[in-house]
Design a protein around this motif. Structure first.
Motif, mmCIF file in Angstrom:
data_model
loop_
_atom_site.group_PDB
_atom_site.id
_atom_site.type_symbol
_atom_site.label_atom_id
_atom_site.label_comp_id
_atom_site.label_asym_id
_atom_site.label_seq_id
_atom_site.Cartn_x
_atom_site.Cartn_y
_atom_site.Cartn_z
ATOM 1 N N ALA A 139 26.763 33.911 41.358
ATOM 2 C CA ALA A 139 25.841 34.504 42.324
ATOM 3 C C ALA A 139 25.378 35.880 41.868
ATOM 4 C CB ALA A 139 26.499 34.614 43.694
ATOM 5 N N ASP A 140 26.205 36.559 41.054
ATOM 6 C CA ASP A 140 25.886 37.872 40.482
ATOM 7 C C ASP A 140 26.319 37.863 39.021
ATOM 8 O OD1 ASP A 140 25.421 39.806 43.041
ATOM 9 O OD2 ASP A 140 27.093 38.463 43.453
ATOM 10 N N LEU A 141 25.679 38.698 38.235
ATOM 11 C CA LEU A 141 26.116 38.888 36.846
ATOM 12 C C LEU A 141 26.348 40.366 36.535
ATOM 13 C CD1 LEU A 141 23.984 36.400 34.717
ATOM 14 C CD2 LEU A 141 26.480 36.438 34.969
ATOM 15 N N CYS A 142 26.587 41.147 37.560
ATOM 16 C CA CYS A 142 26.719 42.593 37.365
ATOM 17 C C CYS A 142 28.162 43.077 37.354
ATOM 18 C CB CYS A 142 25.943 43.342 38.442
ATOM 19 S SG CYS A 142 26.502 43.003 40.122
ATOM 20 N N ASN A 146 34.506 39.875 36.730
ATOM 21 C CA ASN A 146 34.433 38.456 37.094
ATOM 22 C C ASN A 146 34.182 37.542 35.900
ATOM 23 O OD1 ASN A 146 34.845 38.854 39.825
ATOM 24 N ND2 ASN A 146 32.677 38.948 40.322
ATOM 25 N N PHE A 147 33.924 38.118 34.742
ATOM 26 C CA PHE A 147 33.509 37.297 33.607
ATOM 27 C C PHE A 147 34.617 36.383 33.086
ATOM 28 C CE2 PHE A 147 29.738 40.127 32.050
ATOM 29 C CZ PHE A 147 29.096 39.890 33.255
ATOM 30 N N GLU A 148 35.863 36.713 33.379
ATOM 31 C CA GLU A 148 36.973 35.849 32.964
ATOM 32 C C GLU A 148 37.210 34.721 33.963
ATOM 33 O OE1 GLU A 148 38.717 35.786 30.293
ATOM 34 O OE2 GLU A 148 38.198 37.671 29.297
ATOM 35 N N ARG A 149 36.517 34.763 35.098
ATOM 36 C CA ARG A 149 36.701 33.750 36.139
ATOM 37 C C ARG A 149 35.476 32.854 36.233
ATOM 38 N NH1 ARG A 149 38.406 36.596 41.602
ATOM 39 N NH2 ARG A 149 36.610 37.942 41.172
ATOM 40 N N THR A 150 35.691 31.627 36.649
ATOM 41 C CA THR A 150 34.577 30.715 36.888
ATOM 42 C C THR A 150 33.991 31.019 38.264
ATOM 43 O OG1 THR A 150 35.871 29.006 37.998
ATOM 44 C CG2 THR A 150 35.822 28.943 35.571
ATOM 45 N N PRO A 151 32.761 30.572 38.535
ATOM 46 C CA PRO A 151 32.217 30.750 39.888
ATOM 47 C C PRO A 151 33.104 30.115 40.961
ATOM 48 C CG PRO A 151 30.459 30.201 38.381
ATOM 49 C CD PRO A 151 31.742 30.051 37.603
ATOM 50 N N GLU A 158 37.727 34.876 46.886
ATOM 51 C CA GLU A 158 37.079 35.955 47.625
ATOM 52 C C GLU A 158 36.370 35.520 48.905
ATOM 53 O OE1 GLU A 158 34.501 38.105 45.051
ATOM 54 O OE2 GLU A 158 36.095 38.650 43.634
ATOM 55 N N SER A 159 36.190 34.233 49.131
ATOM 56 C CA SER A 159 35.441 33.788 50.294
ATOM 57 C C SER A 159 36.314 33.760 51.536
ATOM 58 C CB SER A 159 34.868 32.393 50.054
ATOM 59 O OG SER A 159 35.916 31.446 49.916
ATOM 60 N N PRO A 167 26.607 25.633 45.228
ATOM 61 C CA PRO A 167 26.903 24.753 44.096
ATOM 62 C C PRO A 167 26.223 25.241 42.824
ATOM 63 C CG PRO A 167 25.236 23.764 45.470
ATOM 64 C CD PRO A 167 25.687 25.008 46.184
ATOM 65 N N PRO A 168 26.574 24.696 41.682
ATOM 66 C CA PRO A 168 25.911 25.089 40.443
ATOM 67 C C PRO A 168 24.424 24.760 40.484
ATOM 68 C CG PRO A 168 27.909 23.812 40.008
ATOM 69 C CD PRO A 168 27.632 23.699 41.472
#
Length: 217
Positions: A139-142, A146-151, A158-159, A167-168
């Motif tokens: 949802a974000d790339l900033c 989070n880069f070591e985790r999948t969406p 976190e939800s 979804p993807p």
């Protein structure tokens, strides 16, 4: 005029919208991914409207030269043509752009908002890796943490009960894999190997050094 044409027209001649990126944008535009705000301005996500309108902050925008000038602190076209800011990467106000490095190579770079993300560095060395990165489904790339985790990992950790799962981007994933023949990794760290924050004392990152050099003028 089509949104992709508007975008392409806003890129300088010496630093044009790359063909592989333009073709990807044309594809998702043809599949209804452009949104229009009440003020008439347009943007585009990797999801067809009206699905998931508010669930991703990643969005393509027509570049505004004033955004570049705000980072370079100058109005010299020879300088500012090297940086075109066009991709929103987070709800905090972070962006990514196309940077022409000292060797004439176009790279994708990240410009953190400073009030949220402070990531300031080369994000990908080529356009294909940008498309692979977007296809992962963040949802974000900033947020480099989070880069070591999948969406999916991020959503599960976190939800809360009121959050709706995004979804993807299946349409875009199919384009990247079937049309471009590229693989889509599970997590961003498989593409982005290192990141740098804007408040570091020094860095080997070429974009960090370019921006910092301009801001010291």
């Amino acid at each position: 005029m089509k949104f992709t044409d508007d975008m392409a027209a806003a890129f300088p001649k010496r630093n044009p919208l790359p063909d592989v990126l333009r073709q990807a944008l044309e594809f998702i535009e043809e599949h209804g991914c452009v949104r229009t705000r009440p003020d008439g301005s347009r943007y585009m996500t990797v999801y067809p409207a009206p699905e998931y309108d508010d669930m991703t902050h990643l969005a393509f925008h027509v570049p505004d030269p004033s955004d570049t000038a705000g980072w370079t602190h100058c109005n010299d076209p020879e300088v500012n043509d090297r940086l075109v800011i066009f991709l929103r990467t987070g709800g905090d106000g972070s962006w990514a752009g196309l940077w022409l490095d000292d060797d004439g190579q176009q790279r994708i770079v990240h410009l953190g908002s400073g009030s949220g993300s402070v990531m300031l560095c080369v994000l990908t060395d080529n356009m294909e890796d940008l498309l692979r990165l977007l296809a992962i489904g963040y949802a974000d790339l900033c947020w480099p943490d989070n880069f070591e985790r999948t969406p999916d990992d991020i959503f599960q950790e976190e939800s809360d009960d009121n959050d709706e799962y995004t979804p993807p981007p299946l349409l875009f994933q199919e384009y990247v894999e079937a049309t471009l023949g590229l693989s889509i990794p599970a997590r961003a760290s498989e593409i982005v190997s290192s990141t740098v924050g804007m408040h570091e004392e020094e860095s080997d990152d070429p974009f960090w050094n370019w921006i910092k050099g301009l801001q010291r003028w």
